[in-house]
Design a protein around this motif. Structure first.
Motif, mmCIF file in Angstrom:
data_model
loop_
_atom_site.group_PDB
_atom_site.id
_atom_site.type_symbol
_atom_site.label_atom_id
_atom_site.label_comp_id
_atom_site.label_asym_id
_atom_site.label_seq_id
_atom_site.Cartn_x
_atom_site.Cartn_y
_atom_site.Cartn_z
ATOM 1 N N ARG B 324 0.935 -1.091 -0.010
ATOM 2 C CA ARG B 324 -0.028 -0.140 0.031
ATOM 3 C C ARG B 324 0.843 1.185 -0.013
ATOM 4 O O ARG B 324 0.652 2.381 -0.761
ATOM 5 C CB ARG B 324 -0.984 -0.124 1.176
ATOM 6 N N LEU B 328 0.810 4.301 -2.645
ATOM 7 C CA LEU B 328 0.674 5.664 -2.189
ATOM 8 C C LEU B 328 1.764 6.584 -2.574
ATOM 9 O O LEU B 328 1.616 7.552 -3.108
ATOM 10 C CB LEU B 328 0.641 5.709 -0.585
ATOM 11 N N GLN B 396 4.528 6.446 5.333
ATOM 12 C CA GLN B 396 3.882 4.981 5.076
ATOM 13 C C GLN B 396 5.026 4.053 4.886
ATOM 14 O O GLN B 396 4.771 2.970 5.271
ATOM 15 C CB GLN B 396 3.041 4.891 4.090
ATOM 16 N N SER B 467 -6.312 11.413 4.053
ATOM 17 C CA SER B 467 -7.280 10.427 4.300
ATOM 18 C C SER B 467 -7.616 9.739 3.015
ATOM 19 O O SER B 467 -7.602 8.739 2.522
ATOM 20 C CB SER B 467 -8.446 10.843 5.139
ATOM 21 N N ILE B 470 -4.948 7.861 1.199
ATOM 22 C CA ILE B 470 -4.574 6.544 1.726
ATOM 23 C C ILE B 470 -5.884 5.744 1.860
ATOM 24 O O ILE B 470 -5.559 4.443 1.633
ATOM 25 C CB ILE B 470 -4.423 6.805 3.607
ATOM 26 N N LYS B 474 -6.373 1.645 0.272
ATOM 27 C CA LYS B 474 -6.525 1.005 1.276
ATOM 28 C C LYS B 474 -6.874 -0.589 1.242
ATOM 29 O O LYS B 474 -6.501 -1.516 1.666
ATOM 30 C CB LYS B 474 -7.389 1.436 2.337
#
Lengths: 498, 478
Positions: B324, B328, B396, B467, B470, B474
């Motif tokens: 992930r 990202l 991340q 958010s 992300i 997700k």
């Protein structure tokens, strides 16, 4: 009152955006920034007034999900440890902006925008109760400060700006890893993955000893760079000397406090075992900073550099007080953080305004100017005395408390630290004598004295210095409860360790 | 039913092919001055594909005997490629016109390269992957050498071609070994064979895998297989270079993630240490050499190498957080890197040559404050300073590494990002702290303005409100 902390954080940023978009000229943006900083300061007054001094925990708490999937919250709060720092920040920003009116001659609009953005970062750092949020603010401060030093600074400004940036950054990226490590460890223990500072603190008993030592070490390096403690202090004289007056005021007044604030907020409560274990190391480093800073200050030829090194020495007292781990020491440390911000801020302002007139900071270039600038000389004398720690002025109370606390905790180091107080009298008075007394240098016969604006911005600092000196309880009362809680916390751990 | 599933799994690619062919026709029909229209149509087509082909959350279409998979993972990376295309197209019009190479092919080829990337990402079988890889790579060779009037660009094209062909050959060679040993080219079947443990000390499969991984390492420009990258990125037309540092790299990473997690999961002991070392080398070497550059384009080229190193940390973390994080990171990297390359492309010295020297940035903050501010934001974002998007990506990655107990790797990464900061800052130093030295023209044209504006906006918004981004990645499952 409900969202006062958010207003405090984002009002300067909003003002900066407003200035960016709607203002063209330097002069008008200068006034706009000043008014914004005054409003910002005024917002702190109800905060101070409504703060419940008997409550040890967080107040005015604001909480909302920010990045829910990672357990990151928009979480703000203020307690007795941070409230004075917020007050100091808004006060000094306002004064620093007013003090830059004539000093900053080029690209004024950008300068004032940078100052306001910086204020957002600083206030945010003190109020953030979520690690992620804290880190964002902590790092976000770097960019405007970097620009302030680099664009409006002195001759070696680029070197100083880059050095400042890289030193702080190196410390804080490691800190980020420690934060992530705490996040996972806390998550594994409780099953609740969160960056909430208070929740992570609650589990302090569960963190293993080795883990605590590592996390402590990483945090401590990050904060020690910011304070700065010996031997990672070398960015400070460069940054201070090269920064414009407002930059120096903010650097000394607020940014250095971030380091000690971090120790109070994270190192002590989250890694108490490591803090107690490594107390002697920190004490030794503090005393080295006190003595070494003073000795180096003594031989400086540049006034600003002298004050910069004196900061290393004074901040040594703060860390010494904090790591005494008792009520007197910690309260003294916090008070000294506040005092140092006020006094050193004032000294930098005074140096800045004389530099504007003479374009030199070499002590040897001056001499006898007290005759031509009596008001300046008087005010300078008062702040010199304050810096030395003369009774009736703020620093005396702070240093006294620190030494009381330190004697209780580690008397040998306290004795050495007390010698540092004497040293500070030597370098400050000697500097004062060489600059303001002795025979008058002919060049400065017609030096202009302080004007009304300059008196106005020094005045609040003057009042506060005496206020703390004569009735420290006004300021100390804010911290009693929170510090008592912290000390109790440390004592519990200390007992458990035995 | 089977037919439907097959169709669903390949539908986006079919759609893209049709659109690509339409673009070729459009290119013929548009007049010489209006060639940018081809690019704009490409954007529209990508948008349509993105809307039509979006799989439901958690939805998977695995077709053609488990050879092709269209799922959220493929889709997210498709969006990344589409964004890279869109930004590059928007930002390149003025550059191409100034250079006299505003041709429809530029956009058509870029469009077809995305088709290749889609196959790479959704492949569950090495044949499909290889077809995608070559489709993408051939398009890239052309793009690198697109400015045939300029020797540097031509050189970049040839260099990229030779080394690309070489690495593809290595990959193919490795593939045959793996096929010989496992009897299959399907990821799932390879994994099953590896899992059975029969091949624990089978030299053939080991050699095969290592050769394949080296092929991958070439494609993602991991040190020491990076030698082509700086020259190619520097020589290629600037917008194309921006695209190349982003989209093909994301595609190669995505494909590598799929392959590593699905096929090589049982062989983790083999490739995790290998790629950990590559990650360290890539980050450190890329940064150290970037430090020494005085040409900004070359500096960005080396920085692109070091970014591959950070992303490798996500790979070796071997957890969902890791891939992930890669998605990202790629997504964020699109905006900041293409933004930076776009701005770089419009910098002109005395209106004549494309100017990339560090000195030409001197005093730009005074002459063109908005340009300088945008560049500052991109540079700090690339450096990973909060509250900008680049930080979220790095964060991340570090989270993934810490989760996998790779503390040492996270430390190396963190120190590296502090190191990297210095060369990104150097650009800002020249822009903000120095006096102008040259007659540099940095007039931002309309299309470049749009790209950099979008870039800045996203970098800021994602920095403050990550958010949405992300959450977008997700639900990725390899």
């Amino acid at each position: 009152m409900e969202h006062i902390l958010s207003y405090l954080i984002f009002f300067p940023l909003a003002a900066a955006l407003f200035i960016l978009i709607f203002f063209r000229g330097g002069k008008s943006s200068m006034w706009a920034a000043f008014i914004a900083s005054v409003i910002e300061f005024i917002i702190t007054i109800p905060l101070m007034a409504n703060f419940d001094k008997n409550e040890a925990g967080m107040q005015f708490v604001e909480k909302a999900w920010w990045i829910k999937s990672l357990g990151i919250q928009y979480h703000l709060g203020v307690d007795g440890i941070s409230i004075l720092m917020v007050f100091l920040t808004t006060l000094l920003t306002m004064i620093a902006i007013l003090g830059s009116f004539t000093y900053i001659q080029k690209r004024q609009k950008e300068f004032y925008i940078a100052m306001l953005v910086l204020e957002t970062g600083m206030v945010g750092t003190f109020l953030a109760m979520d690690f992620f949020l804290f880190y964002i603010f902590w790092e976000a401060m770097l960019i405007p400060m970097y620009l302030i030093i680099g664009v409006w600074g002195g001759k070696r400004r680029i070197y100083a700006a880059v050095k400042f940036f890289l030193y702080t950054l190196a410390g804080s990226v490691l800190m980020l890893l420690a934060i992530i490590a705490l996040y996972y460890t806390h998550g594994q223990i409780t099953g609740n993955y969160t960056f909430d500072i208070l929740k992570i603190t609650e589990q302090y008993m569960m963190y293993g000893k080795g883990f605590q030592l590592i996390v402590f070490a990483v945090f401590f390096i990050g904060f020690a760079i910011k304070v700065p403690m010996f031997p990672v202090h070398t960015w400070l004289p460069d940054a201070h000397v090269e920064a414009p007056t407002a930059g120096s005021v903010i650097l000394a007044g607020v940014l250095l406090k971030m380091g000690t604030y971090g120790m109070l907020r994270f190192c002590l409560p989250m890694t108490p075992y490591a803090s107690i274990k490594l107390m002697p190391v920190v004490a030794a480093l503090s005393v080295i900073a006190i003595i070494y800073g003073a000795l180096v200050a003594m031989v400086q030829k540049d006034i600003k550099k002298l004050v910069a090194y004196s900061s290393v020495s004074h901040m040594g007292f703060v860390t010494l007080g904090i790591y005494a781990l008792n009520q007197a020491g910690i309260e003294g440390g916090i008070l000294q953080m506040f005092n140092h911000g006020i006094i050193t801020g004032a000294l930098f302002l005074l140096i800045g305004l004389i530099y504007e007139r003479t374009h030199t900071r070499e002590i040897a270039d001056y001499g006898g100017i007290a005759a031509s600038v009596p008001v300046y000389a008087t005010i300078f004398l008062i702040f010199t005395m304050a810096s030395i720690g003369l009774p009736s002025m703020g620093a005396f109370v702070g240093e006294f408390l620190v030494l009381v606390g330190a004697f209780e905790a580690f008397s040998d180091w306290a004795i050495l630290a007390a010698i540092g107080v004497i040293f500070s009298a030597v370098y400050m008075l000697w500097m004062f004598q060489r600059v303001l007394y002795q025979s008058l240098n002919k060049r400065w016969e017609n030096l202009a004295d302080m004007n009304l604006r300059e008196v106005i911005y020094i005045f609040p600092l003057l009042i506060i210095v005496f206020w703390i000196g004569l009735y420290p309880e006004t300021f100390q009362s804010y911290m009693h409860a929170s510090v008592a809680k912290l000390v109790e916390h440390m004592n519990t751990v200390a007992v458990a360790m035995k | 039913m089977d037919f439907m599933l097959n169709l669903q799994s390949i539908f986006p690619e079919v759609l893209m092919t049709v659109f690509g062919l339409i673009l070729v026709v459009l290119d013929v029909m548009t007049s010489k001055e209006k060639k940018s229209m081809v690019g704009y149509f490409g954007i529209a087509f990508l948008l349509i594909t993105a809307l039509v082909a979006a799989p439901p959350v958690g939805g998977k279409y695995l077709g053609f005997n488990n050879m092709l998979m269209w799922d959220t993972f493929s889709y997210v990376f498709f969006v990344i490629f589409a964004l890279a295309y869109t930004l590059t197209t928007l930002g390149s019009v003025e550059y191409l016109r100034d250079k006299g190479i505003l041709k429809g092919e530029f956009y058509t080829i870029m469009f077809f390269s995305i088709l290749g990337m889609m196959f790479m990402v959704s492949a569950f079988d090495l044949t499909i992957f290889y077809v995608g890889l070559e489709t993408m790579a051939i398009a890239m060779y052309v793009l690198a050498g697109f400015n045939k009037n300029e020797i540097r660009s031509a050189e970049a094209g040839v260099k990229y071609f030779i080394i690309g062909a070489f690495s593809s050959a290595l990959f193919l060679f490795g593939m045959t070994y793996v096929y010989g040993a496992t009897g299959s080219l399907n990821y799932i079947q390879i994994s099953e064979v590896l899992q059975s443990g029969m091949l624990a000390d089978n030299m053939t499969v080991k050699i095969g895998l290592i050769l394949m991984l080296v092929g991958f390492a070439f494609k993602i420009s991991a040190v020491p297989f990076h030698m082509w990258a700086p020259d190619v990125y520097q020589g290629a037309p600037t917008p194309a270079a921006g695209f190349m540092t982003v989209a093909p790299k994301a595609a190669a990473f995505a494909a590598l993630v799929r392959f590593a997690y699905i096929a090589l999961e049982p062989a983790a002991g083999l490739w995790v240490p290998l790629f950990s070392i590559l990650a360290v080398l890539t980050m450190t070497y890329g940064n150290l050499v970037a430090l020494a550059q005085t040409n900004v384009k070359r500096m960005l080229a080396y920085s692109a190498i070091s970014h591959a190193g950070y992303m490798l940390i996500g790979l070796v973390s071997m957890n969902p957080e890791g891939y992930r994080a890669i998605a990202l990171y790629s997504l964020i990297y699109v905006f900041m890197n293409i933004g930076a390359f776009t701005l770089l492309g419009i910098l002109k010295n005395k209106g004549m040559v494309e100017d990339e020297r560090l000195e030409s940035f001197s005093g730009l903050a005074k002459k063109n404050p908005l340009y300088a501010l945008a560049m500052l934001i991109f540079m700090f974002s690339l450096a990973g300073i909060p509250p900008l998007a680049g930080f979220i990506g790095k964060f991340q990655i570090f989270m993934a590494a810490m989760k996998a107990d790779l503390l040492w790797l996270a430390i190396v990464g963190a120190l590296n990002s502090a190191l990297a900061c210095y060369y990104y800052m150097r650009v800002t130093i020249y822009m903000y702290f120095n006096e102008p030295e040259y007659e540099v023209d940095a007039t931002v044209g309309r299309s470049a303005f749009i790209t950099s504006f979008i870039g800045v906006l996203v970098v800021l918004i994602v920095g403050f409100f990550p958010s949405a981004f992300i959450n977008f990645v997700k639900h990725l499952i390899v």
